[in-house]
Scaffold this motif. Structure first.
Motif, PDB file in Angstrom:
ATOM      1  N   GLY A 200    -105.819  25.144 -50.524  1.00 36.67           N
ATOM      2  CA  GLY A 200    -105.071  24.991 -49.289  1.00 36.67           C
ATOM      3  C   GLY A 200    -104.185  26.165 -48.902  1.00 36.67           C
ATOM      4  N   ASP A 201    -104.084  27.194 -49.758  1.00 35.60           N
ATOM      5  CA  ASP A 201    -103.266  28.362 -49.423  1.00 35.60           C
ATOM      6  C   ASP A 201    -103.778  29.046 -48.163  1.00 35.60           C
ATOM      7  OD1 ASP A 201    -101.388  28.227 -51.446  1.00 35.60           O
ATOM      8  OD2 ASP A 201    -102.396  29.674 -52.748  1.00 35.60           O
ATOM      9  N   ALA A 202    -102.875  29.757 -47.487  1.00 37.37           N
ATOM     10  CA  ALA A 202    -103.219  30.552 -46.310  1.00 37.37           C
ATOM     11  C   ALA A 202    -102.986  32.018 -46.635  1.00 37.37           C
ATOM     12  CB  ALA A 202    -102.380  30.135 -45.109  1.00 37.37           C
ATOM     13  N   VAL A 203    -104.044  32.809 -46.579  1.00 35.99           N
ATOM     14  CA  VAL A 203    -103.986  34.232 -46.886  1.00 35.99           C
ATOM     15  C   VAL A 203    -104.246  35.017 -45.610  1.00 35.99           C
ATOM     16  CG1 VAL A 203    -105.060  36.109 -48.196  1.00 35.99           C
ATOM     17  CG2 VAL A 203    -104.779  33.866 -49.250  1.00 35.99           C
ATOM     18  N   GLU A 204    -103.440  36.031 -45.391  1.00 45.45           N
ATOM     19  CA  GLU A 204    -103.666  36.960 -44.280  1.00 45.45           C
ATOM     20  C   GLU A 204    -103.963  38.331 -44.878  1.00 45.45           C
ATOM     21  OE1 GLU A 204    -103.784  36.342 -40.963  1.00 45.45           O
ATOM     22  OE2 GLU A 204    -103.436  34.221 -41.410  1.00 45.45           O
TER      23      GLU A 204
END
Length: 65
Positions: A53-57
Motif C-alpha cells: 500500500g505504500d506510495a512511491v514517487e
C-alpha cells in the motif's frame, strides 16, 4: 506486493526502495524519490523498506526553461 508508483498501482517483488528502482530500470539514472510523501535521499534508499500500500514517487530531472 501491491504499491503505488507515480500514482499508478503496481505489483512488485522489491522490498526496499533501492531494489524497486533496480526492478523498474532506474538503477543507472539520477532520480529523486519520495515514500508516502516524504523525500528519501539516495544514500537512504537501500535501507528504506517498502510495505503493502505504500506510495512511491520517482522523479527524473528535466532540462528546459
Amino acid at each position: 506486493m501491491r504499491i503505488q508508483v507515480n500514482g499508478r498501482p503496481r505489483d512488485v517483488s522489491a522490498t526496499t526502495l533501492d531494489a524497486l528502482l533496480r526492478e523498474l530500470g532506474y538503477e543507472d539514472q539520477k532520480v529523486g524519490t519520495a515514500l508516502n510523501q516524504e523525500f528519501v535521499r539516495d544514500k537512504d534508499r537501500e535501507k528504506t523498506q517498502l510495505q503493502e500500500g505504500d506510495a512511491v514517487e520517482i522523479v527524473t530531472p528535466r532540462q528546459g526553461g
